[in-house]
Scaffold this motif. Structure first.
Motif, PDB file in Angstrom:
ATOM      1  N   VAL A  80     -19.473 -29.977   2.251  1.00 45.85           N
ATOM      2  CA  VAL A  80     -18.974 -28.264   2.077  1.00 45.85           C
ATOM      3  C   VAL A  80     -19.430 -27.473   3.461  1.00 45.85           C
ATOM      4  N   ARG A 104      -4.336 -22.554  -3.840  1.00 47.13           N
ATOM      5  CA  ARG A 104      -5.793 -21.550  -5.183  1.00 47.13           C
ATOM      6  C   ARG A 104      -3.977 -20.570  -5.758  1.00 47.13           C
ATOM      7  N   GLN A 131     -19.435 -21.832   1.525  1.00 47.81           N
ATOM      8  CA  GLN A 131     -19.770 -21.813  -0.022  1.00 47.81           C
ATOM      9  C   GLN A 131     -19.195 -21.291  -0.751  1.00 47.81           C
ATOM     10  N   ALA A 132     -18.149 -21.468  -1.833  1.00 53.26           N
ATOM     11  CA  ALA A 132     -17.853 -20.208  -2.839  1.00 53.26           C
ATOM     12  C   ALA A 132     -18.173 -19.141  -2.454  1.00 53.26           C
ATOM     13  N   ASN A 143     -11.568 -24.041  -1.719  1.00 54.39           N
ATOM     14  CA  ASN A 143     -11.979 -25.318  -1.808  1.00 54.39           C
ATOM     15  C   ASN A 143     -12.442 -25.374  -0.712  1.00 54.39           C
ATOM     16  N   LYS A 144     -13.631 -25.357   0.315  1.00 51.07           N
ATOM     17  CA  LYS A 144     -13.427 -25.743   1.812  1.00 51.07           C
ATOM     18  C   LYS A 144     -14.245 -27.242   1.846  1.00 51.07           C
ATOM     19  N   ARG A 145     -13.738 -28.001   2.721  1.00 51.77           N
ATOM     20  CA  ARG A 145     -13.877 -29.564   3.322  1.00 51.77           C
ATOM     21  C   ARG A 145     -14.087 -29.300   4.592  1.00 51.77           C
ATOM     22  N   ARG A 165     -11.076 -20.632  -7.403  1.00 51.58           N
ATOM     23  CA  ARG A 165     -11.786 -20.180  -5.932  1.00 51.58           C
ATOM     24  C   ARG A 165     -10.828 -21.697  -4.618  1.00 51.58           C
ATOM     25  N   SER A 169      -8.695 -25.476   0.319  1.00 53.37           N
ATOM     26  CA  SER A 169      -7.390 -26.136  -0.654  1.00 53.37           C
ATOM     27  C   SER A 169      -7.130 -25.215  -0.930  1.00 53.37           C
TER      28      SER A 169
END
Length: 284
Positions: free
Chosen positions: A260, A214, A265-266, A252-254, A250, A212
């Motif tokens: 995720v 930021r 992870q964040a 976000n990852k997918r 932060r 995402s």
């Protein structure tokens, strides 16, 4: 499964070669204002760039196969993560910058010319500095960014889903904002960077990652203590206050399926999040 790794310096690294070509134009449209519009085209070429294999992507493992030893079953048994030289990178980008420096408040009265005052009269007081505001906005468009790990391998397109670090490519569009002001002993600044979404391409749905955007805001303030406290120990002392990542935003990852991946992870990618820093600086 535990895998032995080698992590240290690499005395065999070749020196980096970097060349930058810049073509630019600057315009000041209003003569009475310190307003400037700048447009630059930058082309950067880097040879023998140094990179670390800490997050080895599939492209890295192909280019530096000797660094990853596997057994007959194909399992990784050792990894050499020392830094290596990358063959070549070429980046092309455009930058548009708009800046304005503007004093605020009334203009102080002119000072009498030197020698016009009487000999016995005290010297004139030093003029008060006017508060001023400095605003600049820079937008970067990456036209192309290609990186070759080895001469015999296809180049990675870092603005179209390929990645060097395994944590996303580079955004095509990235604006930055800087706002600063000074008032007597105080300086206040706000820096902002608005990062666009990126992705890491893969033929496997579970390995194609989407990152995402930021909004990164950093307010900063400083006070010249020496001008507030007339003591010898306070001379050249400065108090600084900074908030890094004000919004605690932060990335976000997918993957393509939605979940995720564990190592993205964040808390792993950005363990600090928002941080507040207070500093005291003095020159001796």
């Amino acid at each position: 499964m535990l895998v032995p790794t080698i992590a240290s310096g690499n005395p065999a690294l070749a020196p980096e070669r970097r060349s930058i070509v810049t073509l630019g134009v600057a315009v000041s449209p209003i003569k009475s204002k310190d307003l400037r519009l700048t447009a630059n085209y930058l082309e950067t070429r880097i040879g023998n760039q140094t990179a670390r294999l800490g997050r080895a992507t599939a492209a890295f493992q192909t280019a530096f196969a000797n660094a990853f030893q596997r057994n007959v079953a194909g399992r990784l048994v050792s990894a050499d993560l020392r830094p290596v030289n990358i063959e070549h990178e070429r980046e092309k980008k455009m930058q548009i910058r708009l800046s304005l420096l503007m004093p605020i408040g009334r203009t102080p009265p002119p000072q009498p010319p030197v020698g016009s005052a009487a000999k016995d009269s005290p010297p004139p007081a030093a003029p008060h500095l006017r508060p001023q505001i400095d605003v600049s906005k820079t937008t970067t468009w990456r036209l192309d960014d290609r990186l070759s790990l080895r001469n015999n391998l296809p180049a990675l397109n870092l603005v179209d889903g390929d990645t060097l670090t395994g944590t996303g490519g580079r955004p095509r569009w990235e604006p930055e904002l800087k706002l600063s002001g000074s008032l007597g002993v105080a300086n206040i600044e706000l820096y902002g960077r608005f990062q666009r979404p990126t992705r890491s391409r893969s033929d496997l749905a579970a390995s194609e990652l989407r990152f995402s955007g930021r909004t990164w805001l950093v307010p900063y303030a400083s006070l010249k203590v020496g001008q507030m406290v007339k003591r010898p120990w306070a001379k050249t002392m400065m108090l600084q206050f900074t908030i890094v990542n004000l919004l605690n935003d932060r990335i976000n990852k997918r993957d393509r399926l939605g979940p995720v991946p564990n190592r993205f992870q964040a808390a792993y990618i950005d363990p600090l999040g928002r941080s507040v820093r207070l500093g005291l600086r003095k020159l001796f």
